[in-house]
Design a protein around this motif. Structure first.
Motif, PDB file in Angstrom:
ATOM      1  N   ASN A 182       0.848  -1.285  -0.097  1.00 26.23           N
ATOM      2  CA  ASN A 182       0.061   0.052  -0.106  1.00 26.23           C
ATOM      3  C   ASN A 182       0.735   1.275  -0.069  1.00 26.23           C
ATOM      4  OD1 ASN A 182      -2.165  -1.600  -0.171  1.00 26.23           O
ATOM      5  ND2 ASN A 182      -2.843  -1.169   1.960  1.00 26.23           N
ATOM      6  N   TYR A 183       2.055   1.117  -0.467  1.00 25.32           N
ATOM      7  CA  TYR A 183       2.919   2.347  -0.334  1.00 25.32           C
ATOM      8  C   TYR A 183       2.563   2.911  -2.134  1.00 25.32           C
ATOM      9  CZ  TYR A 183       5.720   1.371   3.558  1.00 25.32           C
ATOM     10  OH  TYR A 183       6.297   0.882   4.707  1.00 25.32           O
ATOM     11  N   LYS A 184       2.121   4.179  -2.105  1.00 26.47           N
ATOM     12  CA  LYS A 184       1.963   4.860  -3.244  1.00 26.47           C
ATOM     13  C   LYS A 184       2.876   6.086  -3.529  1.00 26.47           C
ATOM     14  CE  LYS A 184      -1.644   7.547  -5.410  1.00 26.47           C
ATOM     15  NZ  LYS A 184      -3.047   8.492  -5.385  1.00 26.47           N
ATOM     16  N   PRO A 185       3.658   5.740  -4.506  1.00 24.66           N
ATOM     17  CA  PRO A 185       4.784   6.655  -4.953  1.00 24.66           C
ATOM     18  C   PRO A 185       4.175   8.095  -5.438  1.00 24.66           C
ATOM     19  CG  PRO A 185       5.253   4.528  -5.656  1.00 24.66           C
ATOM     20  CD  PRO A 185       3.692   4.531  -5.117  1.00 24.66           C
ATOM     21  N   VAL A 186       4.487   9.058  -4.879  1.00 25.78           N
ATOM     22  CA  VAL A 186       3.995  10.415  -5.575  1.00 25.78           C
ATOM     23  C   VAL A 186       4.843  11.292  -5.845  1.00 25.78           C
ATOM     24  CG1 VAL A 186       2.042  10.376  -3.880  1.00 25.78           C
ATOM     25  CG2 VAL A 186       3.935  11.431  -3.056  1.00 25.78           C
ATOM     26  N   ARG A 187       6.348  10.891  -5.494  1.00 30.67           N
ATOM     27  CA  ARG A 187       7.381  11.563  -6.011  1.00 30.67           C
ATOM     28  C   ARG A 187       8.713  10.705  -5.792  1.00 30.67           C
ATOM     29  NH1 ARG A 187       3.664  14.829  -6.601  1.00 30.67           N
ATOM     30  NH2 ARG A 187       3.778  16.944  -6.388  1.00 30.67           N
ATOM     31  N   VAL A 188       9.814  11.023  -6.748  1.00 25.59           N
ATOM     32  CA  VAL A 188      10.835  10.505  -6.645  1.00 25.59           C
ATOM     33  C   VAL A 188      11.993  11.558  -6.430  1.00 25.59           C
ATOM     34  CG1 VAL A 188      10.361   8.376  -8.093  1.00 25.59           C
ATOM     35  CG2 VAL A 188      11.107  10.407  -9.001  1.00 25.59           C
ATOM     36  N   CYS A 189      13.233  11.124  -5.713  1.00 26.89           N
ATOM     37  CA  CYS A 189      14.059  12.134  -5.379  1.00 26.89           C
ATOM     38  C   CYS A 189      15.600  11.329  -5.680  1.00 26.89           C
ATOM     39  CB  CYS A 189      14.276  12.582  -4.112  1.00 26.89           C
ATOM     40  SG  CYS A 189      15.416  13.696  -3.587  1.00 26.89           S
ATOM     41  N   PRO A 190      16.336  11.711  -6.763  1.00 25.61           N
ATOM     42  CA  PRO A 190      17.231  11.055  -7.369  1.00 25.61           C
ATOM     43  C   PRO A 190      18.542  11.819  -6.533  1.00 25.61           C
ATOM     44  CG  PRO A 190      16.599  12.482  -9.012  1.00 25.61           C
ATOM     45  CD  PRO A 190      15.767  12.372  -7.961  1.00 25.61           C
ATOM     46  N   ILE A 191      19.269  11.076  -5.864  1.00 24.98           N
ATOM     47  CA  ILE A 191      20.716  11.479  -5.284  1.00 24.98           C
ATOM     48  C   ILE A 191      21.898  10.636  -5.625  1.00 24.98           C
ATOM     49  CG2 ILE A 191      19.245  12.388  -3.331  1.00 24.98           C
ATOM     50  CD1 ILE A 191      20.016  10.040  -1.741  1.00 24.98           C
ATOM     51  N   ARG A 192      23.108  11.202  -4.914  1.00 24.84           N
ATOM     52  CA  ARG A 192      24.204  10.652  -5.391  1.00 24.84           C
ATOM     53  C   ARG A 192      25.137  11.061  -4.132  1.00 24.84           C
ATOM     54  NH1 ARG A 192      26.781  13.365 -10.894  1.00 24.84           N
ATOM     55  NH2 ARG A 192      27.218  15.360 -10.188  1.00 24.84           N
ATOM     56  N   VAL A 193      26.291  10.623  -4.160  1.00 28.39           N
ATOM     57  CA  VAL A 193      27.238  10.795  -3.045  1.00 28.39           C
ATOM     58  C   VAL A 193      28.362  11.669  -3.949  1.00 28.39           C
ATOM     59  CG1 VAL A 193      29.085  10.282  -1.514  1.00 28.39           C
ATOM     60  CG2 VAL A 193      26.841   9.064  -1.530  1.00 28.39           C
ATOM     61  N   ASN A 194      28.804  12.885  -3.535  1.00 30.31           N
ATOM     62  CA  ASN A 194      29.832  13.848  -4.081  1.00 30.31           C
ATOM     63  C   ASN A 194      30.902  13.054  -3.478  1.00 30.31           C
ATOM     64  OD1 ASN A 194      31.887  15.777  -4.172  1.00 30.31           O
ATOM     65  ND2 ASN A 194      30.177  17.035  -4.744  1.00 30.31           N
ATOM     66  N   ARG A 195      31.908  12.613  -4.538  1.00 26.49           N
ATOM     67  CA  ARG A 195      33.203  12.092  -4.342  1.00 26.49           C
ATOM     68  C   ARG A 195      34.196  12.750  -3.524  1.00 26.49           C
ATOM     69  NH1 ARG A 195      34.051   8.225  -9.876  1.00 26.49           N
ATOM     70  NH2 ARG A 195      32.319   7.087  -9.803  1.00 26.49           N
ATOM     71  N   GLU A 196      34.103  14.157  -3.791  1.00 23.04           N
ATOM     72  CA  GLU A 196      35.192  14.916  -3.153  1.00 23.04           C
ATOM     73  C   GLU A 196      34.657  15.303  -1.712  1.00 23.04           C
ATOM     74  OE1 GLU A 196      35.616  18.634  -5.526  1.00 23.04           O
ATOM     75  OE2 GLU A 196      36.362  17.214  -7.256  1.00 23.04           O
ATOM     76  N   THR A 197      33.603  15.666  -1.368  1.00 22.79           N
ATOM     77  CA  THR A 197      33.201  15.856  -0.327  1.00 22.79           C
ATOM     78  C   THR A 197      32.657  14.813   0.759  1.00 22.79           C
ATOM     79  OG1 THR A 197      30.963  16.575  -0.801  1.00 22.79           O
ATOM     80  CG2 THR A 197      32.552  18.313  -0.977  1.00 22.79           C
ATOM     81  N   GLY A 198      32.228  13.969  -0.018  1.00 26.48           N
ATOM     82  CA  GLY A 198      31.381  12.746   0.750  1.00 26.48           C
ATOM     83  C   GLY A 198      30.064  13.115   1.199  1.00 26.48           C
ATOM     84  N   LEU A 199      29.369  14.206   0.625  1.00 24.87           N
ATOM     85  CA  LEU A 199      28.218  14.504   1.156  1.00 24.87           C
ATOM     86  C   LEU A 199      27.138  14.307  -0.010  1.00 24.87           C
ATOM     87  CD1 LEU A 199      29.022  18.344   2.608  1.00 24.87           C
ATOM     88  CD2 LEU A 199      28.583  16.152   3.749  1.00 24.87           C
TER      89      LEU A 199
END
Length: 511
Positions: free
Chosen positions: A190-207
């Motif tokens: 019963n999870y209904k996806p309403v948005r997606v948020c793509p992210i990644r790790v910055n290799r230099e800062t680790g953030l």
């Protein structure tokens, strides 16, 4: 000050949304409990009537005191509802899963049977043992029918957007696609996806930062979900922007590693606005392990273990395998005879086929099946794969293998070719339920995580066989196998057996 006031208002909005969800969940569960009690009450009265036991009395304290049959059945109905609740029948993630729910209903039936027997013993009533058993059996059958109707209703309402948890999925484009495919296949969550948020790790800062590769994201969403989902960009005030979408749950797929500072910071932001976090962990996450803390001379030591790998649990599984395989051999003996005759008539070759596979802890053994291919099939494997543009490997698959005979095609689709494996189970080289047995060259390709599948015996049926078989991609197949190693139980094996019956009746991905 204005920003703090805005955050407070958003938090109140999410809290109202959560309260709304909790309200319909509570109403739904209370309605189910009331309906379950009514089902038991009606079935109990019918059984008591036909058993001619409407005049009840108790001999407690040597007194023959009359008991209202309606009061007695009502108390038994309460016991049934309590046992159903204790067994997890009303949990939101199993409500729409027919196989697992029916097993839990059976578990609740057994517990309630024990409870009613204890009630009759304590009260010393004149209710017969036959009535108690017949009532329990009929209630279980009636509840399976009732829950089937209820699932159809819930599925219908879910398609209209009701009874669902608005969810924002956060992770890499690949991780988002994987979870969308998972949610598409498991509507009962019963999870209904309403948005997606793509992210990644910055290799230099680790953030953590936003992943700019929108084309990959759109491709993954389209292939996994079938329709576009709006994107929300990672950045400042993300929690507030998620709350404004009406989402209640934030599902984290990957990138944000467990116990990392990135996840801790992210979680604080979400929880500050009362947003629920659903964290997708790896199949070998220690969360499923039993943990125990000890303090030894000022040093705290945490030990972890999987209870199902205890000697007692292993003995239970072995007894289960012997009982199930014995029954299967006896009940299917006439089918095996017919299949053997059909194979012999078609080409006169041997009826059985044996092949070396890798079993528990990497030990080789021979698996036995009804022959479904030409006698010289193994000699032409590389040739056939090359003609279809494939190579030898752990996941080669052919939808139209020219080596398969006519009889073989039928027994493969119906899984009748695997019936002789019950003899392998009886002898102890296999289990009824477990990962698919593979060959040595396939095992050589295992990585350390996938190699954990060798910690349990391979099975006739299991997660691969009931979840799509050859239609699964490599990642899905591995995830299922590793998850089984982590989570197996005798009760879980019963669920897989029930799912296998459904797969045999409605084969999918078998070739």
């Amino acid at each position: 000050m204005t920003e703090e006031k805005s955050d407070a208002q958003l938090a109140q909005k999410v809290e109202r949304q959560s309260a709304k969800v909790l309200h319909w969940r509570l109403v739904l569960n209370l309605a189910l409990m009331a309906f379950d009690a009514v089902v038991y009450f009606c079935v109990g009265l019918v059984v008591m009537y036909f058993s001619k036991e409407m005049d009840l009395f108790t001999t407690r304290l040597q007194l023959n005191l009359p008991i209202s049959v309606y009061l007695y059945v009502a108390v038994c109905a309460i016991i049934w509802v309590f046992c159903a609740h204790s067994s997890g029948v009303y949990h939101r993630h199993v409500f729409a899963d027919g196989y697992q729910l029916n097993i839990l209903l059976l578990k609740a039936t057994v517990f309630s049977w024990v409870g009613v027997c204890a009630l009759n013993f304590i009260m010393q009533t004149n209710v017969s043992f036959y009535s108690v058993c017949m009532t329990s059996l009929c209630v279980w059958l009636a509840e399976m029918i009732v829950r089937f109707v209820a699932r159809r209703f819930l599925t219908y309402r879910h398609r209209k957007g009701d009874y669902a948890y608005p969810t924002v999925i956060v992770g890499s484009p690949e991780g988002i696609g994987q979870i969308l495919k998972f949610l598409q296949q498991r509507k009962q969550l019963n999870y209904k996806p309403v948005r997606v948020c793509p992210i990644r790790v910055n290799r230099e800062t680790g953030l953590i930062e936003a992943d700019p590769d929108i084309d990959v994201l759109n491709t993954m969403v389209r292939e996994s979900w079938g329709e576009p989902i709006e994107m929300i960009e990672y950045g400042d005030h993300l929690a507030g922007r998620i709350a404004q979408t009406g989402a209640q749950t934030v599902m984290v797929t990957d990138v944000l590693d467990r116990f990392s500072d990135n996840l801790s910071t992210f979680a604080v932001q979400m929880e500050s606005l009362n947003l629920e976090i659903a964290l997708i962990t790896s199949a070998l996450d220690i969360a499923e392990h039993a943990t125990q803390m000890r303090n030894i001379q000022g040093m705290s030591i945490m030990t972890i273990s999987l209870p199902q790998y205890s000697p007692v649990a292993k003995v239970k599984k072995r007894i289960f395998d012997i009982v199930v395989s014995s029954l299967a051999i006896v009940l299917s003996s006439w089918i095996m005879l017919i299949v053997a005759i059909a194979i012999k008539i078609e080409d006169g070759g041997p009826v059985f086929y044996k092949q070396e596979r890798i079993g528990l802890r990497g030990k080789p053994f021979y698996i036995h099946k009804f022959r479904s291919m030409r006698v010289d099939a193994d000699q032409h494997l590389k040739e056939v794969l090359a003609a279809n543009g494939q190579e030898m490997g752990a996941r080669y698959k052919l939808k139209h293998d020219p080596r398969i005979t006519k009889v073989g095609n039928f027994i493969r689709k119906t899984s009748l070719d695997e019936l002789p494996q019950f003899f392998d189970v009886f002898m102890g080289s296999m289990s009824v339920v477990g990962p698919r047995p593979q060959r040595d060259f396939e095992v050589q390709e295992y990585d350390p995580v996938y190699a954990t599948r060798l910690l349990v015996k391979p099975g006739i049926t299991g997660p691969w066989q009931v979840s799509g078989r050859n239609d699964l991609d490599e990642e899905e197949s591995r995830q299922l196998d590793v998850s089984y190693v982590q989570d197996w139980s005798v009760m879980g094996d019963v669920v897989y057996i029930m799912r296998t019956i459904g797969t045999v009746l409605h084969p999918s991905g078998a070739y």
